[in-house]
Design an enzyme around this catalytic site. Structure first.
Site, PDB file in Angstrom:
ATOM      1  CE1 TYR A   1       1.622  -2.411  -1.249  1.00 20.78           C
ATOM      2  CE2 TYR A   1       2.492  -4.430  -2.197  1.00 20.78           C
ATOM      3  CZ  TYR A   1       2.333  -3.057  -2.249  1.00 20.78           C
ATOM      4  OH  TYR A   1       2.862  -2.345  -3.287  1.00 20.78           O
TER       5      TYR A   1
ATOM      6  NE  ARG B   1     -11.124   0.397 -12.476  1.00 23.25           N
ATOM      7  CZ  ARG B   1     -10.204   1.032 -11.765  1.00 23.25           C
ATOM      8  NH1 ARG B   1      -8.946   0.848 -12.001  1.00 23.25           N
ATOM      9  NH2 ARG B   1     -10.554   1.856 -10.800  1.00 23.25           N
TER      10      ARG B   1
ATOM     11  NE  ARG C   1      -3.301   4.095 -12.728  1.00 20.40           N
ATOM     12  CZ  ARG C   1      -2.697   4.408 -11.590  1.00 20.40           C
ATOM     13  NH1 ARG C   1      -3.156   5.395 -10.862  1.00 20.40           N
ATOM     14  NH2 ARG C   1      -1.635   3.746 -11.195  1.00 20.40           N
TER      15      ARG C   1
ATOM     16  CG  ASP D   1      -3.195  -5.487  -7.496  1.00 17.31           C
ATOM     17  OD1 ASP D   1      -2.672  -4.623  -8.211  1.00 17.31           O
ATOM     18  OD2 ASP D   1      -2.839  -5.690  -6.323  1.00 17.31           O
TER      19      ASP D   1
HETATM   20  O1  CP3 Z   1      -0.500  -5.007 -17.054  1.00 21.49           O
HETATM   21  C1  CP3 Z   1      -0.142  -5.638 -16.045  1.00 21.49           C
HETATM   22  O2  CP3 Z   1       1.049  -5.680 -15.677  1.00 21.49           O
HETATM   23  C2  CP3 Z   1      -1.166  -6.539 -15.370  1.00 21.49           C
HETATM   24  C3  CP3 Z   1      -1.797  -6.129 -14.220  1.00 21.49           C
HETATM   25  C4  CP3 Z   1      -1.126  -5.828 -12.900  1.00 21.49           C
HETATM   26  C5  CP3 Z   1      -1.664  -4.884 -12.016  1.00 21.49           C
HETATM   27  N1  CP3 Z   1      -0.951  -4.927 -10.860  1.00 21.49           N
HETATM   28  C6  CP3 Z   1      -2.807  -4.031 -12.307  1.00 21.49           C
HETATM   29  C7  CP3 Z   1      -2.977  -2.798 -11.536  1.00 21.49           C
HETATM   30  C8  CP3 Z   1      -0.022  -6.406 -12.281  1.00 21.49           C
HETATM   31  C9  CP3 Z   1       0.928  -7.452 -12.816  1.00 21.49           C
HETATM   32  C10 CP3 Z   1       0.058  -5.835 -10.974  1.00 21.49           C
HETATM   33  C11 CP3 Z   1       1.066  -6.239  -9.993  1.00 21.49           C
HETATM   34  C12 CP3 Z   1       1.264  -5.454  -8.793  1.00 21.49           C
HETATM   35  N2  CP3 Z   1       0.334  -4.807  -8.049  1.00 21.49           N
HETATM   36  C13 CP3 Z   1       2.526  -5.336  -8.137  1.00 21.49           C
HETATM   37  C14 CP3 Z   1       3.811  -5.977  -8.592  1.00 21.49           C
HETATM   38  C15 CP3 Z   1       4.446  -5.287  -9.712  1.00 21.49           C
HETATM   39  C16 CP3 Z   1       5.025  -3.923  -9.467  1.00 21.49           C
HETATM   40  O3  CP3 Z   1       4.534  -2.974 -10.101  1.00 21.49           O
HETATM   41  O4  CP3 Z   1       5.989  -3.788  -8.694  1.00 21.49           O
HETATM   42  C17 CP3 Z   1       2.327  -4.538  -7.005  1.00 21.49           C
HETATM   43  C18 CP3 Z   1       3.390  -4.102  -6.015  1.00 21.49           C
HETATM   44  C19 CP3 Z   1       0.940  -4.226  -6.939  1.00 21.49           C
HETATM   45  C20 CP3 Z   1       0.219  -3.446  -5.909  1.00 21.49           C
HETATM   46  C21 CP3 Z   1      -0.431  -2.276  -6.533  1.00 21.49           C
HETATM   47  N3  CP3 Z   1      -1.642  -2.331  -7.174  1.00 21.49           N
HETATM   48  C22 CP3 Z   1       0.055  -0.924  -6.654  1.00 21.49           C
HETATM   49  C23 CP3 Z   1       1.360  -0.431  -6.088  1.00 21.49           C
HETATM   50  C24 CP3 Z   1      -0.898  -0.210  -7.401  1.00 21.49           C
HETATM   51  C25 CP3 Z   1      -0.819   1.230  -7.897  1.00 21.49           C
HETATM   52  C26 CP3 Z   1      -1.666   2.165  -7.128  1.00 21.49           C
HETATM   53  C27 CP3 Z   1      -1.715   3.531  -7.811  1.00 21.49           C
HETATM   54  O5  CP3 Z   1      -2.831   3.970  -8.087  1.00 21.49           O
HETATM   55  O6  CP3 Z   1      -0.648   4.110  -8.071  1.00 21.49           O
HETATM   56  C28 CP3 Z   1      -1.947  -1.101  -7.703  1.00 21.49           C
HETATM   57  C29 CP3 Z   1      -3.147  -0.806  -8.487  1.00 21.49           C
HETATM   58  C30 CP3 Z   1      -3.139  -1.344  -9.854  1.00 21.49           C
HETATM   59  N4  CP3 Z   1      -2.823  -2.629 -10.193  1.00 21.49           N
HETATM   60  C31 CP3 Z   1      -3.508  -0.641 -11.020  1.00 21.49           C
HETATM   61  C32 CP3 Z   1      -3.425  -1.561 -12.076  1.00 21.49           C
HETATM   62  C33 CP3 Z   1      -3.777  -1.321 -13.522  1.00 21.49           C
HETATM   63  C34 CP3 Z   1      -3.966   0.806 -11.071  1.00 21.49           C
HETATM   64  C35 CP3 Z   1      -5.410   0.839 -10.716  1.00 21.49           C
HETATM   65  C36 CP3 Z   1      -6.106   2.064 -11.154  1.00 21.49           C
HETATM   66  O7  CP3 Z   1      -6.483   2.147 -12.329  1.00 21.49           O
HETATM   67  O8  CP3 Z   1      -6.347   2.919 -10.293  1.00 21.49           O
END
Ligand code: CP3
Length: 356
Positions: free
Chosen positions: A166, A55, A46, A91
């Site tokens: 989770y 997206r 984002r 993810d």
């Molecule tokens: O650029 C990167 O690092 C690659 C992509 C990536 C995503 N998630 C994309 C994503 C990676 C490596 C992850 C890992 C991930 N996902 C973790 C481990 C790393 C960390 O940050 O501790 C965890 C705990 C998750 C679970 C998760 N998915 C969370 C907590 C969230 C955020 C929710 C929010 O809106 O705040 C996601 C969603 C997510 N994963 C987004 C992205 C780009 C945001 C989605 C959006 O655009 O709404």
């Protein structure tokens, strides 16, 4: 007895030479290239206007399963920032979804389960991941890798504890109280759950590597809420099992966790070649705790992405100087890019690191 033989394919970028000697792979193997390699956790996402545009109108997890779109989003930060690696856009809950568990990503919150997995009977109902379900992942990785040329792709997965938290909590949770209670109440169900998580994450990692990822990272975002003893006995063996899914595939492995400063010594035995350090522990101190034996990744404080450039630049220089203590160093943040980050700041960090 069957003898399992596996190796990277001849056309894999680490084998055909595209990424064999790139700065990230060299550093992960303990070397010091001319300029330190740099990438950012959550670099795809984002903070980028081009991401928000790509997206628009597509749910997060649907975007992850659309190979052309996932590949495009993976490439965006490489084009813009000239980072030394792409990280696959996906993810940690994707393999859970592909194994048939209902899960969504709620914007601003994170992964939310249709039905939490809380009892031994819930855990018994979890099915193995059908390898064919990972086809959209293989396809997205192959598209991205073909475009990346000599820039490596980092594949990743969630570590079993983070994934299990989770599943048990049903959504994001700061303290994972139900998860930790289950761990102590029903150790057999716990072990079965963590093995299942290790196997889906392991299959997800393996599919990315077979399709062309040159490095992998296992994310254990929540294991810092456990005591050292619980982590060592009830979690670490399962993290090792996730890495063990890569047996036969010679790719560098990064382990990243938050709040693991008191147990860094346990991480190399999981099968990690590089340890990612969060922003709380200076890299020279991390190196000392590890006996000076292992390359480190990190650990720019994500909070300072909002600070005036001179403050941030001084901090980046300090991170790099402390990183000199370690055998090798991959520059990164100490956790993911916050969504409100100005992307120009990330580009400037890359220029600064490469120009030193
Ligand atoms: O650029 C990167 O690092 C690659 C992509 C990536 C995503 N998630 C994309 C994503 C990676 C490596 C992850 C890992 C991930 N996902 C973790 C481990 C790393 C960390 O940050 O501790 C965890 C705990 C998750 C679970 C998760 N998915 C969370 C907590 C969230 C955020 C929710 C929010 O809106 O705040 C996601 C969603 C997510 N994963 C987004 C992205 C780009 C945001 C989605 C959006 O655009 O709404």
């Amino acid at each position: 007895m069957t003898l399992e033989i596996s190796a990277l394919a001849a056309a894999h970028p680490l084998v055909d030479g595209r990424t064999t000697n790139c700065p990230l792979v060299r550093a992960a193997r303990g070397d010091r290239p001319e300029a330190a390699p740099v990438w950012f956790m959550r670099q795809a996402g984002r903070s980028l206007p081009e991401y928000r545009e790509s997206r628009a109108g597509t749910e997060m997890l649907d975007a992850c399963l659309d190979p052309a779109l996932a590949a495009e989003i993976t490439l965006q930060p490489v084009r813009r920032h000239k980072v030394d690696a792409a990280v696959f856009f996906s993810d940690i809950v994707i393999p859970v979804l592909l194994a048939g568990v209902g899960v969504k990503i709620v914007p601003g919150r994170g992964p939310v389960l249709d039905e939490p997995v809380r009892t031994a009977s819930d855990i018994m109902k979890l099915r193995p991941l059908d390898p064919a379900a990972l086809d959209p992942i293989r396809e997205a990785v192959a598209i991205a890798v073909a475009e990346l040329g000599d820039t490596p792709l980092i594949g990743f997965a969630g570590a079993p504890y983070t994934l299990a938290s989770y599943l048990v909590e049903g959504g994001p949770s700061k303290e994972q109280l139900r998860t930790r209670a289950l761990m102590r109440t029903d150790p057999h169900a716990w072990a079965a759950l963590l093995n299942w998580c290790a196997d889906v994450s392991g299959a997800f990692l393996r599919a990315q590597v077979e399709a062309g990822a040159s490095v992998v990272q296992l994310f254990d975002s929540w294991a810092g809420s456990l005591s050292r003893g619980d982590y060592q006995r009830r979690v670490a063996p399962h993290s090792k099992r996730a890495f063990d899914a890569l047996r036969g595939l010679d790719v560098p492995r990064i382990h990243f966790g938050l709040g693991l400063a008191d147990r860094l010594d346990l991480i190399p035995a999981l099968g990690a070649d590089v340890i990612g350090i969060d922003w709380r522990l200076p890299l020279d101190e991390a190196n000392e705790r590890l006996g000076g034996r292992i390359p480190l990744q990190g650990n720019i404080d994500p909070a300072l992405l909002q600070a005036p450039w001179p403050v941030l630049a001084r901090h980046v220089d300090d991170v790099i100087e402390r990183g000199q203590a370690a055998p090798a160093h991959i520059v990164n943040l100490g956790h993911g890019v916050p969504p409100e980050t100005d992307p120009a700041v990330l580009t400037r960090i890359v220029e600064h690191v490469h120009g030193r």
